[in-house]
Motif scaffolding. Sequence first.
Motif, mmCIF file in Angstrom:
data_model
loop_
_atom_site.group_PDB
_atom_site.id
_atom_site.type_symbol
_atom_site.label_atom_id
_atom_site.label_comp_id
_atom_site.label_asym_id
_atom_site.label_seq_id
_atom_site.Cartn_x
_atom_site.Cartn_y
_atom_site.Cartn_z
ATOM 1 N N HIS A 1 0.845 -1.194 0.000
ATOM 2 C CA HIS A 1 0.000 0.000 0.000
ATOM 3 C C HIS A 1 0.878 1.240 0.000
ATOM 4 C CE1 HIS A 1 0.662 0.148 4.445
ATOM 5 N NE2 HIS A 1 0.649 -1.170 4.298
ATOM 6 N N HIS B 1 4.627 0.666 1.272
ATOM 7 C CA HIS B 1 4.732 -0.141 2.491
ATOM 8 C C HIS B 1 4.174 -1.529 2.203
ATOM 9 C CE1 HIS B 1 5.510 3.421 4.979
ATOM 10 N NE2 HIS B 1 4.598 4.010 4.241
ATOM 11 N N THR C 1 2.600 -4.817 4.375
ATOM 12 C CA THR C 1 2.129 -5.232 5.690
ATOM 13 C C THR C 1 1.596 -6.659 5.623
ATOM 14 O OG1 THR C 1 1.509 -2.951 6.185
ATOM 15 C CG2 THR C 1 0.514 -4.665 7.549
ATOM 16 N N TRP D 1 -1.808 1.042 8.156
ATOM 17 C CA TRP D 1 -2.127 0.514 6.827
ATOM 18 C C TRP D 1 -3.574 0.846 6.453
ATOM 19 C CZ3 TRP D 1 -6.165 -2.755 6.158
ATOM 20 C CH2 TRP D 1 -6.556 -3.563 7.212
#
Length: 118
Positions: free
Chosen positions: A5, A14, A16, A42
């Motif tokens: 994301h 990023h 996650t 997130w």
Amino acid sequence: MLVGHTGARTGRHHTTPLMYQVVNDSFAVFASFGGSPRTPSWYRNIEKNPDVTIEVGTEVSRAVARVAEGAERERVWGEQVRVIPEFADFERIAGRRIPVVVLDPVRGAAAVEPPQGG
């Protein structure tokens, strides 16, 4: 599942790792943050930038994130609590309604390489 994301403020990529549930041809993830009263970063990122990548096993694809509402949210959340009862505790401890996010794969999109870094 790994969800790639874009940062809401930074624009940086990023990745996650998230627990997921298969929902028809899509996936659901849960913004529980382990029962924290705050939503995870997130979640804030995908609210602003819903285009994500999802990696399950060796498959990497594009998806669009959306927050489940109403009957859909209740059905998916109920199944998550049935399978992993601790999720009910997370919601109780957090004192907030845990968002259920559905990741709808983009049909016809070419497979993507996993992002580097992040």
